[in-house]
Motif scaffolding. Structure first.
Motif, PDB file in Angstrom:
ATOM      1  N   ASN A  79      62.539  46.304  64.840  1.00  0.00           N
ATOM      2  CA  ASN A  79      62.493  47.164  63.663  1.00  0.00           C
ATOM      3  C   ASN A  79      61.881  48.524  63.990  1.00  0.00           C
ATOM      4  O   ASN A  79      62.389  49.567  63.569  1.00  0.00           O
ATOM      5  N   LEU A  80      60.777  48.546  64.764  1.00  0.00           N
ATOM      6  CA  LEU A  80      60.172  49.821  65.163  1.00  0.00           C
ATOM      7  C   LEU A  80      61.133  50.620  66.042  1.00  0.00           C
ATOM      8  O   LEU A  80      61.223  51.845  65.923  1.00  0.00           O
ATOM      9  N   LYS A  83      63.792  52.233  63.864  1.00  0.00           N
ATOM     10  CA  LYS A  83      63.267  53.394  63.138  1.00  0.00           C
ATOM     11  C   LYS A  83      63.302  54.647  64.011  1.00  0.00           C
ATOM     12  O   LYS A  83      63.457  55.750  63.521  1.00  0.00           O
ATOM     13  N   HIS A 149      54.868  56.506  63.689  1.00  0.00           N
ATOM     14  CA  HIS A 149      56.021  56.124  64.506  1.00  0.00           C
ATOM     15  C   HIS A 149      55.440  55.614  65.816  1.00  0.00           C
ATOM     16  O   HIS A 149      55.246  56.378  66.754  1.00  0.00           O
TER      17      HIS A 149
END
Length: 181
Positions: A79-80, A83, A149
């Motif tokens: 998921n990171l 992104k 982030h």
């Protein structure tokens, strides 16, 4: 398991990906990462100068931290990593969904550290002579006023599990070498 975007257009990275083994350079002077060689080849002197300045601050004030010039950039979760596809609105984004691969560490106790990449993304808008933003990055502080982030700097040997990206790396190597099927 970490995830990373692998530049299989680069023959060196393609070879390592095809083999399924990413080995990072030893900690001896003179060795650099595939990422750094790509940065130098890009001719983007502003990015190169920023990375050198970050390395100077790291080695002077945070010598225990992993060097950006000698690591592999990973993400702790898929998921990171996904992104991160939104990063690089300036046209320099090297993240492509089809180059995302799941990795695993070969060492029982892996070496990795997490930092907020917003400090890097927003560095063009920060005072060039000011290094406090670099210290905030290396301290692991989140960038103010933005969702973090998180990027993970990893050292050690990693295994590439994605069979499809390994197959595509092989095809890229064949094309690079001019080999026919």
């Amino acid at each position: 398991m970490p995830f990373a975007y692998l530049d299989i257009e680069n023959p060196i990275c393609a070879w390592a990906t095809y083999r399924g083994k990413l080995a990072l350079p030893p900690n001896d002077s003179g060795f650099v990462s595939v990422w750094l060689t790509g940065l130098v080849r890009s001719g983007d002197s502003a990015r190169y100068q920023r990375e050198v300045a970050l390395e100077i601050v790291r080695s002077a004030k945070f010598p225990q931290n992993i060097s950006r010039l000698r690591c592999i950039f990973c993400f702790e979760t898929k998921n990171l990593a996904l992104k991160a596809l939104a990063w690089g609105g300036d046209g320099r984004n090297h993240f492509q969904q089809d180059s995302l691969a799941e990795l695993s560490f070969e060492e029982p106790i892996p070496a990795f550290q997490r930092f907020d990449a917003n400090w890097i993304s927003h560095s063009d808008g920060l005072n060039k002579s000011e290094t406090s933003w670099m210290e905030s990055y290396w301290a692991g502080d989140p960038f103010p006023g933005a969702n973090p982030h998180w990027e993970t700097l990893c050292v050690g040997n990693l295994t590439v599990h994605d069979v499809e990206i390994r197959r595509r790396a092989y095809e890229n190597l064949r094309a690079f070498c001019g080999c026919r099927p």
